[in-house]
Write a protein that holds these residues in place. Structure first.
Motif, short mmCIF file in Angstrom:
data_model
loop_
_atom_site.label_atom_id
_atom_site.label_comp_id
_atom_site.label_asym_id
_atom_site.label_seq_id
_atom_site.Cartn_x
_atom_site.Cartn_y
_atom_site.Cartn_z
N THR B 9 1.87 -9.09 0.42
CA THR B 9 1.19 -7.83 0.06
C THR B 9 0.05 -7.57 1.03
N LEU B 10 -0.23 -6.30 1.26
CA LEU B 10 -1.41 -5.94 2.07
C LEU B 10 -2.66 -6.35 1.31
N ARG B 11 -3.67 -6.84 2.02
CA ARG B 11 -4.94 -7.16 1.37
C ARG B 11 -5.53 -5.89 0.75
N LYS B 12 -6.26 -6.10 -0.32
CA LYS B 12 -6.81 -4.98 -1.10
C LYS B 12 -7.63 -4.01 -0.24
N SER B 13 -8.31 -4.55 0.77
CA SER B 13 -9.20 -3.70 1.57
C SER B 13 -8.46 -2.91 2.64
N ILE B 14 -7.16 -3.15 2.80
CA ILE B 14 -6.38 -2.48 3.85
C ILE B 14 -5.69 -1.26 3.25
N LEU B 15 -5.83 -0.13 3.90
CA LEU B 15 -5.18 1.10 3.45
C LEU B 15 -3.66 0.96 3.54
N ASP B 16 -2.95 1.43 2.52
CA ASP B 16 -1.49 1.34 2.49
C ASP B 16 -0.92 2.76 2.50
N PRO B 17 -0.70 3.34 3.68
CA PRO B 17 -0.25 4.74 3.74
C PRO B 17 1.12 4.95 3.10
N LEU B 26 5.53 10.61 -6.41
CA LEU B 26 5.71 10.47 -7.86
C LEU B 26 4.87 11.50 -8.60
N LYS B 27 3.66 11.75 -8.13
CA LYS B 27 2.81 12.76 -8.77
C LYS B 27 3.46 14.15 -8.64
N SER B 28 4.04 14.44 -7.49
CA SER B 28 4.65 15.76 -7.30
C SER B 28 5.93 15.90 -8.13
N LEU B 29 6.50 14.77 -8.57
CA LEU B 29 7.64 14.83 -9.49
C LEU B 29 7.16 14.94 -10.95
N GLY B 30 5.86 15.07 -11.15
CA GLY B 30 5.33 15.29 -12.49
C GLY B 30 4.77 14.07 -13.17
N HIS B 31 4.70 12.93 -12.45
CA HIS B 31 4.23 11.70 -13.09
C HIS B 31 2.73 11.54 -12.83
N SER B 32 1.93 12.30 -13.58
CA SER B 32 0.48 12.31 -13.33
C SER B 32 -0.17 11.01 -13.77
N GLU B 33 0.56 10.14 -14.49
CA GLU B 33 -0.01 8.88 -14.97
C GLU B 33 -0.13 7.82 -13.87
N ILE B 34 0.46 8.07 -12.70
CA ILE B 34 0.42 7.08 -11.61
C ILE B 34 -0.99 7.03 -11.01
N GLN B 35 -1.59 5.85 -11.03
CA GLN B 35 -2.94 5.69 -10.46
C GLN B 35 -2.91 5.10 -9.07
N SER B 36 -1.99 4.18 -8.85
CA SER B 36 -1.99 3.47 -7.57
C SER B 36 -0.60 2.91 -7.30
N VAL B 37 -0.20 2.95 -6.05
CA VAL B 37 1.05 2.33 -5.61
C VAL B 37 0.74 1.53 -4.35
N ARG B 38 1.10 0.26 -4.35
CA ARG B 38 0.95 -0.58 -3.15
C ARG B 38 2.32 -1.17 -2.85
N ILE B 39 2.72 -1.12 -1.59
CA ILE B 39 4.06 -1.58 -1.23
C ILE B 39 3.97 -2.81 -0.35
N GLY B 40 4.65 -3.85 -0.77
CA GLY B 40 4.69 -5.09 -0.01
C GLY B 40 6.12 -5.50 0.24
N ALA B 68 4.04 -13.59 7.07
CA ALA B 68 2.85 -12.79 6.73
C ALA B 68 1.87 -12.81 7.90
N ASN B 69 1.16 -11.72 8.05
CA ASN B 69 0.06 -11.64 9.00
C ASN B 69 -1.22 -11.82 8.19
N GLU B 70 -1.79 -13.01 8.24
CA GLU B 70 -2.88 -13.32 7.31
C GLU B 70 -4.17 -12.53 7.57
N VAL B 71 -4.25 -11.87 8.71
CA VAL B 71 -5.41 -11.01 8.94
C VAL B 71 -5.39 -9.82 7.97
#
Lengths: 81, 81
Positions: B9-17, B26-40, B68-71
């Motif tokens: 997984t990307l470290r929490k401090s790294i932006l995940d575009p 997902l929001k544009s499909l009407g799922h306003s309950e989505i707060q965060s998505v991180r992809i690893g 993994a790239n530990e940086v």
């Protein structure tokens, strides 16, 4: 807030060229014990305003609509309270 | 034969575009309950000729050397007998 972990994997019958490349790289680093590498996606979701008993249906819907291509991929998920 | 599942997984401090794009989709499909998505990455390994007590050190070595790239990334893994 609920969390969900989604695991999307290529179906067994689909060739995974990225996995084959990683397998060959590990073998070339001397790790002859590697038999197979398959690479999938690990997706961490955070959901707000969703009841626990609705979360499973919601996440399944996300997977079927957007996160996985069911022609080529399988998915599984777990809801984390 | 041993199996191992590796989660990168990307470290929490790294932006995940990629995660942000999926969240917006997902929001544009009407799922306003989505707060965060991180992809690893979810990596399934099959190992031959490795003793159970050596497997953990082996898989950790693969992660640190190649998977993994530990940086920028964290990894965790589990050995499945």
């Amino acid at each position: 807030m609920l969390k969900a972990n989604v695991y999307v994997t290529l179906r067994k019958s689909i060739l995974d060229p990225q996995g084959v490349a990683v397998k060959n790289a590990l073998k070339s680093l001397g790790h002859s014990e590697i038999q197979s590498v398959r690479i999938g996606k690990f997706i961490e979701l955070e959901l707000d305003e969703v009841a626990e008993n609705e979360a499973e249906a919601k996440v399944k819907e996300y997977c079927q609509k957007l996160l996985a291509n069911e022609v080529m991929e399988d998915f599984k998920f777990e809801i984390i309270k």
